[in-house]
Design a protein around this motif. Structure first.
Motif, PDB file in Angstrom:
ATOM      1  N   THR A  14       3.955  -4.715   5.383  1.00  0.00           N
ATOM      2  CA  THR A  14       3.165  -3.559   5.778  1.00  0.00           C
ATOM      3  C   THR A  14       3.664  -3.022   7.107  1.00  0.00           C
ATOM      4  O   THR A  14       3.890  -3.786   8.061  1.00  0.00           O
ATOM      5  CB  THR A  14       1.681  -3.939   5.899  1.00  0.00           C
ATOM      6  N   ALA A  47       2.990  -0.252  10.241  1.00  0.00           N
ATOM      7  CA  ALA A  47       2.064   0.644  10.925  1.00  0.00           C
ATOM      8  C   ALA A  47       2.814   1.354  12.039  1.00  0.00           C
ATOM      9  O   ALA A  47       3.501   0.720  12.845  1.00  0.00           O
ATOM     10  CB  ALA A  47       0.882  -0.133  11.489  1.00  0.00           C
ATOM     11  N   VAL A  99      -0.140   3.850   8.349  1.00  0.00           N
ATOM     12  CA  VAL A  99       0.173   2.545   7.770  1.00  0.00           C
ATOM     13  C   VAL A  99       0.721   2.750   6.367  1.00  0.00           C
ATOM     14  O   VAL A  99       0.131   3.492   5.569  1.00  0.00           O
ATOM     15  CB  VAL A  99      -1.075   1.638   7.721  1.00  0.00           C
ATOM     16  N   THR A 131       1.842   0.288   3.176  1.00  0.00           N
ATOM     17  CA  THR A 131       1.878  -1.085   2.695  1.00  0.00           C
ATOM     18  C   THR A 131       3.126  -1.312   1.837  1.00  0.00           C
ATOM     19  O   THR A 131       3.838  -0.377   1.480  1.00  0.00           O
ATOM     20  CB  THR A 131       0.615  -1.401   1.887  1.00  0.00           C
ATOM     21  N   ARG A 174      -7.995  -2.672  15.554  1.00  0.00           N
ATOM     22  CA  ARG A 174      -7.521  -3.851  14.816  1.00  0.00           C
ATOM     23  C   ARG A 174      -8.230  -5.070  15.373  1.00  0.00           C
ATOM     24  O   ARG A 174      -8.252  -5.279  16.589  1.00  0.00           O
ATOM     25  CB  ARG A 174      -6.005  -3.951  14.981  1.00  0.00           C
ATOM     26  N   THR A 218      -8.877  -3.792   9.924  1.00  0.00           N
ATOM     27  CA  THR A 218      -8.487  -2.552  10.585  1.00  0.00           C
ATOM     28  C   THR A 218      -9.512  -1.483  10.242  1.00  0.00           C
ATOM     29  O   THR A 218      -9.798  -1.250   9.059  1.00  0.00           O
ATOM     30  CB  THR A 218      -7.090  -2.091  10.150  1.00  0.00           C
TER      31      THR A 218
END
Length: 817
Positions: free
Chosen positions: A92, A94, A115, A117, A130, A136
């Motif tokens: 993932t 971000a 983000v 994934t 977070r 999140t």
């Protein structure tokens, strides 16, 4: 480039840059933080360490990239600015304008977060928090599984969910949406105050599934909310309660369980009807029943690599329940035949052998069929084994065995239509026997019990002489044993004595066979074009005449089609109840061509001759198998086949049977497939002459066409039409001469039609289909059945289905799921 290992309070050991780079593909389980940057700046006054210029920070399997990263020793916080990017160990990613994280990257705030994934789903928010590396919270967040437009990334995706708050909990693997709106191309279409979905990594999660909405004139309005309960990794339960305004509560449940060697499921449905009058009266409906329901189960288990056993069983309260309440069933053989088949089986396979034992129970779902005429098979067994013959003999030996035992309560008959001067009498019917004898009535199934044991052993070997001629001698013997116990009372079973002797309980049949097959291929090559092969084929099969024709039941040999696929078979009957006898010669010629460009084509013609002994196909058994087949005369009809495949995009196959005296067309099948650019098309045409002796008094003719047009990468349209070209004959009340081919406006009668459009990309599938067909209602009247089906699937969110029956019958319904 500078590198430094910054020691944290829980540090264990240092790690060199080369070591860390060599293990980037594996999560780093140490508590060392490794920094790679162009410059490392220590500020002792502020007690900070700053990494500047192409910064890469690695810690516990996570990687942080930015233009500038500052570690504040006083607060144990990490600040990342400029093209900040955090990659988790699961892939993932971000990205944001500014990260403010704890030193373990688990807690903090992120500005302008985006983000992506590992499975290509995307979150974004102006600000996110977070917590503990597990949760999140996206403030004013968006979620989508669609890729951004490459030409204009600022353009809204095809669909997205916007919410005041989106909470992604990694430990629960759930996504929660608060005050959410679903948008298509940026246009809000649905508002949902609160909902949740499993995150894309989840395959099984306890919770409610997509609701289902129902409308039917017989059921009323209704809705259901399926609930899925993931009790354990290896078993789960789905409960589907449905409330119907006219009929009350319909309950459905499905249990599934997996084992190391296989799996099984159990499905149950039931309802106590509130308004029985909504359905037809018996015998065409279940208006007399308070409770209606079904129980079904399917399972398969592997004993080892070769052996497996399993079942597929269904118990129904009545034949109309599944259709009336739109209950899904895995036991239906097809929607056309309207039959539920239950079976239990044991199978084994190897490179040279095969074993299959199973029992059957058939439950008819058609208005016209009588359950007492359906056979119960317990069991049928098939065994096949191939072995290499001893070196002195050579070749291959094949052993076969079949055991069949079945019973039924009532005998099943079908009348042979009478013809007077080539015309069917006015108002005549051929479905029901009025005269029970072997010339005017067929026996489709006996009442009582029937057992047959068949064993055979065959040998064959192929020789090629110096001239290239191929000789294949063969020999075999088959032994059949029969036992029957006929019912002679109730349900017209007493009429069976007009066909079979009720006292003839035990009998046997032996059929030895010897023969020779000859082929002589002539090969020629055309320079720059391809290879041609002309191959004459001759086969002689020598046997005694078949015994006991017409004195035995015929359950599995009623289907006989004489064509190119079986002209060189030693026994052209499809099952074991009949066996070919007498001396027969099969001859033919085959021409094939293979082009240098990869094309292929062949032509086969042939004929079969009864040379001596009784012709098995002219002998009349209780089902008239062999008659009107093209084999009932000593010189059979001609058969022919043409196959052409000039390249991988085109293919055509045509096969036909022609009368041996007049060369009249008796049977024709044509099939073509083509792919031209974005178009894929297929067509199939069939025409079968009348076979009165088999219960088919009219010519059967039909055309099936279908095509798919790929409009673009994502869009396609498709359609198919089935024309019943002989309905203009069969629908006449006063049946005309068989073979009439003109003079009716109904010639191109449409039996089935479908038109559809489909859109599919990486995040959405949308399909719309219109179906039109004809069915027989409870009164036997042929009526149109028109349905529109819509399917919308948003990847990772779920699927919605809707179907609306446009017909005016009482079964009209609309279902959304």
């Amino acid at each position: 480039m500078a590198a430094a290992a910054l020691t944290l309070p829980s540090a264990a050991r240092a790690q060199t840059v080369n070591e860390r780079l060599a293990s980037k593909s594996q999560p780093n389980k140490t508590d060392k933080l490794l920094v790679e940057a162009r410059e490392i700046v220590y500020d002792n006054d502020k007690n900070t360490v700053a990494a500047v210029g192409d910064v890469h920070v690695y810690y516990q399997g996570r990687a942080l990239q930015a233009d500038r990263v500052v570690y504040d020793r006083n607060t144990s916080r990490v600040h990342a600015e400029g093209n900040a990017r955090l990659t988790e160990s699961d892939g993932t990613v971000a990205t944001g304008d500014r990260f403010e994280l704890t030193d373990d990257f688990k807690d903090g705030f992120i500005d302008t977060l985006r983000v992506e994934t590992s499975d290509k789903t995307r979150f974004s928010a102006p600000r996110a928090e977070r917590t503990s590396g597990e949760t999140t919270v996206f403030q004013r967040g968006t979620y989508t599984a669609c890729e951004a437009c490459k030409k204009d990334p600022s353009r809204p995706p095809l669909w997205q969910v916007k919410a005041a708050k989106i909470i992604h909990n990694n430990s629960e693997r759930m996504i929660y949406y608060e005050d959410a709106t679903i948008e298509f191309y940026g246009i809000p279409l649905a508002y949902i105050p609160y909902f949740s979905t499993p995150d894309p990594t989840v395959r099984r999660k306890t919770g409610f599934l997509s609701p289902r909405y129902v409308y039917s004139s017989a059921l009323g309005y209704g809705a259901s909310a399926p609930f899925f309960w993931a009790i354990a990794p290896d078993y789960d339960l789905t409960l589907t309660p449905t409330i119907l305004s006219r009929q009350g509560f319909l309950g459905q449940a499905e249990w599934r369980q997996r084992f190391e060697t296989g799996s099984y499921n159990i499905r149950a449905a039931g309802i106590f009807q509130q308004d029985k009058a909504a359905f037809s009266e018996p015998p065409y409906g279940a208006a007399n029943k308070d409770f209606r329901g079904s129980i079904e189960s399917t399972g398969r288990f592997n004993i080892n690599q070769q052996w497996a056993w399993g079942w597929d069983v269904a118990l129904l309260s009545d034949k109309w329940f599944l259709e009336n309440y739109k209950v899904r069933s895995e036991s239906l053989t097809s929607t056309f035949f309207k039959e539920s088949t239950s079976t239990v089986y044991l199978t084994g396979r190897s490179e040279t052998g095969y074993f299959d034992m199973r029992g059957y129970y058939f439950r008819t779902l058609s208005y016209d069929d009588w359950q007492k005429q359906q056979p119960v098979v317990y069991p049928t067994l098939d065994y096949n084994k191939r072995i290499q013959a001893p070196w002195a003999i050579g070749g291959e030996i094949e052993l076969d065995a079949n055991v069949t035992h079945l019973s039924r309560s009532a005998a099943q008959y079908q009348a042979v239509p009478g013809i007077v001067n080539g015309v069917y009498p006015t108002g005549s019917t051929y479905e029901t026997c009025t005269v029970f004898n072997s010339t005017q009535c067929l026996v489709r199934g006996i009442g009582g019990s029937y057992t047959r044991i068949s064993t055979s052993a065959t040998w064959q070997r192929e020789f090629v002489d110096p001239l290239g001629q191929t000789w294949k001698p063969f020999a075999g013997i088959r032994v059949d044993g029969f036992a029957m116990n006929l019912k002679t009372t109730n349900y017209q079973n007493s009429e069976i004595s007009n066909f079979l002797n009720p006292n003839d309980n035990l009998s046997a049949r032996v059929m030895p066979t010897v023969g020779l097959e000859y082929r002589y291929p002539f090969v020629a090559t055309t320079q720059g074009w391809g290879t041609h092969i002309v191959e004459p084929i001759a086969q002689i099969v020598v046997r005694p005449s078949e015994t006991r024709i017409g004195k035995l039941p015929n359950e599995d040999s009623q289907s006989l089609v004489f064509d190119d696929t079986n002209i060189f078979e030693w026994n052209k009957f499809s099952g074991y109840d009949r066996v070919e006898g007498g001396v027969r010669a099969n001859v033919g010629a085959k021409y094939s061509v293979t082009t240098e460009t990869g094309g292929y084509g062949d032509v086969l013609i042939g004929q079969s001759y009864q040379i001596a002994g009784q012709n098995s196909y002219a002998g009349t058994d209780i089902a008239h198998t062999g008659m009107d087949s093209g084999l009932e005369t000593n010189q059979s009809d001609y058969i022919a086949r043409v196959h052409m495949a000039p390249n991988e995009n085109f293919s055509f196959t045509g096969r036909g049977r022609f009368d041996e005296q007049t060369f009249a067309l008796e049977r024709l099948e044509l099939q073509a497939n083509a792919k031209v650019g974005p178009v894929t098309a297929n067509a199939m045409y069939a025409r079968y002459a009348a076979q009165p002796q088999l219960g088919y008094p009219y010519r059967r003719e039909g055309l099936l066409t279908g095509a798919t047009l790929q409009l673009s990468t994502n869009w396609s349209v498709n359609g198919s039409v089935l024309f019943d070209l002989d309905r203009y004959i069969t629908e006449r009340a006063n049946y005309a001469t068989v073979g009439v081919t003109n003079g009716s406006s109904n010639r191109w009668s449409v039996a089935n039609m479908s038109i559809g459009a489909r859109y599919q990309d990486e995040c959405l599938t949308l399909g719309v289909t219109y179906l039109s067909s004809y069915k027989n209602d409870s009164t036997g009247t042929r009526s149109p059945d028109k349905t529109v089906m819509v399917t919308l699937e948003l990847r990772t969110l779920g699927e919605i289905k809707f179907s609306q029956n446009l017909s005016s019958s009482s079964s009209t319904d609309g279902i959304a799921n």
